[in-house]
Design a protein around this motif. Structure first.
Motif, mmCIF file in Angstrom:
data_model
loop_
_atom_site.group_PDB
_atom_site.id
_atom_site.type_symbol
_atom_site.label_atom_id
_atom_site.label_comp_id
_atom_site.label_asym_id
_atom_site.label_seq_id
_atom_site.Cartn_x
_atom_site.Cartn_y
_atom_site.Cartn_z
ATOM 1 N N ARG A 200 2.933 -1.551 4.976
ATOM 2 C CA ARG A 200 3.680 -2.752 5.338
ATOM 3 C C ARG A 200 4.377 -2.638 6.695
ATOM 4 N NH1 ARG A 200 3.783 -1.988 0.012
ATOM 5 N NH2 ARG A 200 3.318 -3.761 -1.375
ATOM 6 N N ARG A 201 4.365 -1.464 7.287
ATOM 7 C CA ARG A 201 5.002 -1.315 8.595
ATOM 8 C C ARG A 201 4.108 -1.830 9.720
ATOM 9 N NH1 ARG A 201 3.887 3.819 11.325
ATOM 10 N NH2 ARG A 201 2.270 4.983 10.243
ATOM 11 N N PHE A 202 2.846 -2.115 9.412
ATOM 12 C CA PHE A 202 1.932 -2.684 10.404
ATOM 13 C C PHE A 202 1.925 -4.204 10.237
ATOM 14 C CE2 PHE A 202 0.280 1.564 9.472
ATOM 15 C CZ PHE A 202 0.257 2.107 10.743
ATOM 16 N N LYS A 203 2.210 -4.896 11.316
ATOM 17 C CA LYS A 203 2.287 -6.350 11.257
ATOM 18 C C LYS A 203 0.921 -6.997 11.094
ATOM 19 C CE LYS A 203 6.512 -6.649 14.006
ATOM 20 N NZ LYS A 203 7.151 -7.226 15.210
ATOM 21 N N SER A 204 -0.124 -6.332 11.509
ATOM 22 C CA SER A 204 -1.467 -6.897 11.416
ATOM 23 C C SER A 204 -2.456 -5.782 11.123
ATOM 24 C CB SER A 204 -1.854 -7.616 12.716
ATOM 25 O OG SER A 204 -1.909 -6.693 13.795
ATOM 26 N N LEU A 205 -3.653 -6.201 10.711
ATOM 27 C CA LEU A 205 -4.712 -5.243 10.435
ATOM 28 C C LEU A 205 -5.161 -4.537 11.703
ATOM 29 C CD1 LEU A 205 -6.870 -3.978 8.588
ATOM 30 C CD2 LEU A 205 -8.267 -6.021 8.990
ATOM 31 N N ARG A 206 -5.181 -5.230 12.803
ATOM 32 C CA ARG A 206 -5.621 -4.624 14.057
ATOM 33 C C ARG A 206 -4.699 -3.490 14.484
ATOM 34 N NH1 ARG A 206 -9.087 -5.485 18.060
ATOM 35 N NH2 ARG A 206 -8.519 -4.837 20.167
ATOM 36 N N LYS A 207 -3.411 -3.646 14.258
ATOM 37 C CA LYS A 207 -2.468 -2.576 14.597
ATOM 38 C C LYS A 207 -2.727 -1.330 13.753
ATOM 39 C CE LYS A 207 1.272 -5.516 16.313
ATOM 40 N NZ LYS A 207 1.207 -4.965 17.684
ATOM 41 N N MET A 208 -3.017 -1.524 12.466
ATOM 42 C CA MET A 208 -3.319 -0.366 11.621
ATOM 43 C C MET A 208 -4.625 0.292 12.034
ATOM 44 S SD MET A 208 -3.885 -0.102 7.490
ATOM 45 C CE MET A 208 -5.646 -0.455 7.684
ATOM 46 N N ASN A 209 -5.648 -0.503 12.348
ATOM 47 C CA ASN A 209 -6.920 0.065 12.787
ATOM 48 C C ASN A 209 -6.772 0.804 14.110
ATOM 49 O OD1 ASN A 209 -8.247 -0.907 10.537
ATOM 50 N ND2 ASN A 209 -8.936 -2.780 11.548
ATOM 51 N N ALA A 210 -5.934 0.282 15.005
ATOM 52 C CA ALA A 210 -5.691 0.988 16.259
ATOM 53 C C ALA A 210 -4.962 2.298 16.005
ATOM 54 C CB ALA A 210 -4.882 0.096 17.211
ATOM 55 N N TYR A 211 -4.067 2.313 15.041
ATOM 56 C CA TYR A 211 -3.349 3.534 14.689
ATOM 57 C C TYR A 211 -4.297 4.583 14.120
ATOM 58 C CZ TYR A 211 -0.014 6.546 12.224
ATOM 59 O OH TYR A 211 0.694 7.629 11.748
ATOM 60 N N LEU A 212 -5.292 4.144 13.338
ATOM 61 C CA LEU A 212 -6.264 5.055 12.741
ATOM 62 C C LEU A 212 -7.426 5.374 13.673
ATOM 63 C CD1 LEU A 212 -6.467 3.556 9.132
ATOM 64 C CD2 LEU A 212 -5.181 5.569 9.877
ATOM 65 N N GLY A 213 -7.510 4.702 14.818
ATOM 66 C CA GLY A 213 -8.608 4.946 15.740
ATOM 67 C C GLY A 213 -9.901 4.289 15.323
ATOM 68 N N LEU A 214 -9.834 3.118 14.702
ATOM 69 C CA LEU A 214 -11.021 2.416 14.224
ATOM 70 C C LEU A 214 -11.384 1.214 15.084
ATOM 71 C CD1 LEU A 214 -10.265 2.444 10.383
ATOM 72 C CD2 LEU A 214 -11.679 4.041 11.685
ATOM 73 N N SER A 265 -9.305 -1.916 5.715
ATOM 74 C CA SER A 265 -8.595 -3.185 5.554
ATOM 75 C C SER A 265 -8.541 -3.597 4.093
ATOM 76 C CB SER A 265 -9.288 -4.270 6.384
ATOM 77 O OG SER A 265 -10.606 -4.505 5.895
ATOM 78 N N ILE A 266 -9.595 -3.280 3.333
ATOM 79 C CA ILE A 266 -9.590 -3.592 1.902
ATOM 80 C C ILE A 266 -8.542 -2.755 1.181
ATOM 81 C CG2 ILE A 266 -10.972 -3.481 -0.210
ATOM 82 C CD1 ILE A 266 -13.391 -4.217 1.451
ATOM 83 N N MET A 267 -8.464 -1.471 1.517
ATOM 84 C CA MET A 267 -7.449 -0.615 0.895
ATOM 85 C C MET A 267 -6.046 -1.073 1.266
ATOM 86 S SD MET A 267 -9.004 3.263 0.846
ATOM 87 C CE MET A 267 -9.286 3.412 2.603
ATOM 88 N N ARG A 268 -5.861 -1.531 2.497
ATOM 89 C CA ARG A 268 -4.556 -2.059 2.898
ATOM 90 C C ARG A 268 -4.200 -3.288 2.086
ATOM 91 N NH1 ARG A 268 -3.298 -6.173 6.598
ATOM 92 N NH2 ARG A 268 -1.155 -6.041 7.437
ATOM 93 N N ARG A 269 -5.152 -4.204 1.914
ATOM 94 C CA ARG A 269 -4.893 -5.416 1.150
ATOM 95 C C ARG A 269 -4.620 -5.095 -0.309
ATOM 96 N NH1 ARG A 269 -2.651 -9.760 2.003
ATOM 97 N NH2 ARG A 269 -3.710 -9.732 4.022
ATOM 98 N N MET A 270 -5.330 -4.127 -0.880
ATOM 99 C CA MET A 270 -5.113 -3.736 -2.271
ATOM 100 C C MET A 270 -3.714 -3.175 -2.468
ATOM 101 S SD MET A 270 -8.828 -1.997 -3.059
ATOM 102 C CE MET A 270 -8.208 -1.204 -4.549
ATOM 103 N N LEU A 271 -3.236 -2.375 -1.522
ATOM 104 C CA LEU A 271 -1.896 -1.799 -1.641
ATOM 105 C C LEU A 271 -0.808 -2.857 -1.478
ATOM 106 C CD1 LEU A 271 -2.397 1.508 0.381
ATOM 107 C CD2 LEU A 271 -2.201 1.269 -2.100
ATOM 108 N N MET A 272 -1.054 -3.852 -0.645
ATOM 109 C CA MET A 272 -0.050 -4.889 -0.402
ATOM 110 C C MET A 272 0.033 -5.879 -1.557
ATOM 111 S SD MET A 272 -0.548 -5.642 3.688
ATOM 112 C CE MET A 272 0.813 -6.802 3.687
#
Length: 306
Positions: A200-214, A265-272
């Motif tokens: 939840r600390r990532f405002k968008s999916l793109r920010k999380m993917n950038a953090y993971l290098g995807l 992104s699916i795992m992120r949505r499942m956790l949220m």
């Protein structure tokens, strides 16, 4: 608190002339979000420390000013990251030993099948199969040394695997939710949770993917942009471990077969949302859950007997 200063003594009085204690918490400011420092023209330690002290005083005394702090992982997340770093180190050593064995066999002109190679790497059949190979004495000694080291590293890797599952026991609910995806094991789920922390600390999916290098590399020049391969200058734990199970993940549903890169992104949505995987195979999920809970019970018994 100024990060450039090793020691600092701050005494602040509130409106009732009472001293405010600052030792109960530690604030690590994010300079990109702290606009007082970001938009200031005077960027020196003196002015930065003064602005941070004023902001901290207003925040603690009146509560009218928010402190943009850097994300601090929990104790469980930090311990998991340390264990996973050692786990990846053992994986690199295993690859080096296997490549060395393959190189020694190739020097002697020996080509073995995948089945024979798997038997060679086992402690039960490896020594017997090695005696049947026609290789030089030096190569034989080198392969024997590599095999002994390989078996020792594999044993430590299994112990480290069990320790990771034990340390990640506080995240048991999230792990049970993520392993409903085919191909996602408890180890893969813990790797994702350790890398991301709080989704939840990532405002968008793109920010999380950038953090993971995807996200792909982008080269822009003269008004033209070109996308390349994924950006590897980021955290690589999730990307490395997830690539080992991507075949099973892509076959778990018709959606992931076409967009297997969207699994994070699916795992992120499942956790949220707290939802389970839509195409869950209950038989496979129950088997993974049973093995996972069995390891946790064994680790609890080992801790009690120790």
């Amino acid at each position: 608190m100024d990060r450039h200063k090793k020691f600092s003594t701050i005494s602040v009085l509130n409106r009732e002339a009472e001293e405010v204690q600052f030792l109960s918490a530690c604030y690590v400011l994010d300079p990109n979000k702290f606009r007082i420092i970001k938009d200031s023209w005077k960027k020196t330690d003196k002015y930065d420390a003064r602005n941070m002290v004023k902001a901290l005083w207003v925040h603690l005394v009146s509560g009218e000013f928010g402190i943009p702090c850097v994300y601090k992982p929990s104790a469980t997340t930090r311990e998991l990251r340390k264990l996973f770093s050692q786990y990846e180190l053992l994986n690199r050593q295993i690859r080096m030993l296997k490549n060395n064995i393959q190189a020694l066999l190739a020097e002697n002109g020996i080509v073995i099948s995948n089945k024979e190679g798997a038997h060679l790497l086992t402690p039960q059949q490896g020594p017997l199969l090695l005696k049947q190979l026609d290789i030089s004495p030096a190569s034989r000694i080198g392969i024997e040394v590599c095999l002994e080291l390989l078996w020792a590293v594999l044993e430590k890797k299994e112990q480290l695997h069990r320790e990771i599952l034990r340390v990640g026991e506080p995240l048991q609910q999230e792990v049970k939710q993520l392993i409903t995806i085919k191909g996602i094991t408890p180890l893969t789920a813990l790797a994702f949770l350790a890398d991301v922390g709080d989704v939840r600390r990532f405002k968008s999916l793109r920010k999380m993917n950038a953090y993971l290098g995807l996200v792909p590399r982008v080269k822009a020049s003269g008004g033209k942009s070109k996308s390349g391969h994924i950006n590897r200058e980021s955290r690589e734990l999730t990307r490395t471990i997830l690539s080992q199970s991507i075949y099973h993940v892509s076959n778990s549903s018709p959606y992931l077969r076409k967009f297997y890169c969207e699994v994070c992104s699916i795992m992120r949505r499942m956790l949220m949302t707290g939802e389970e995987f839509r195409w869950v195979e209950h038989r496979l999920f129950e088997r993974k859950l049973k093995e996972y809970e069995k390891v946790l019970v064994e680790m609890r018994e080992e801790r009690k007997s120790a």
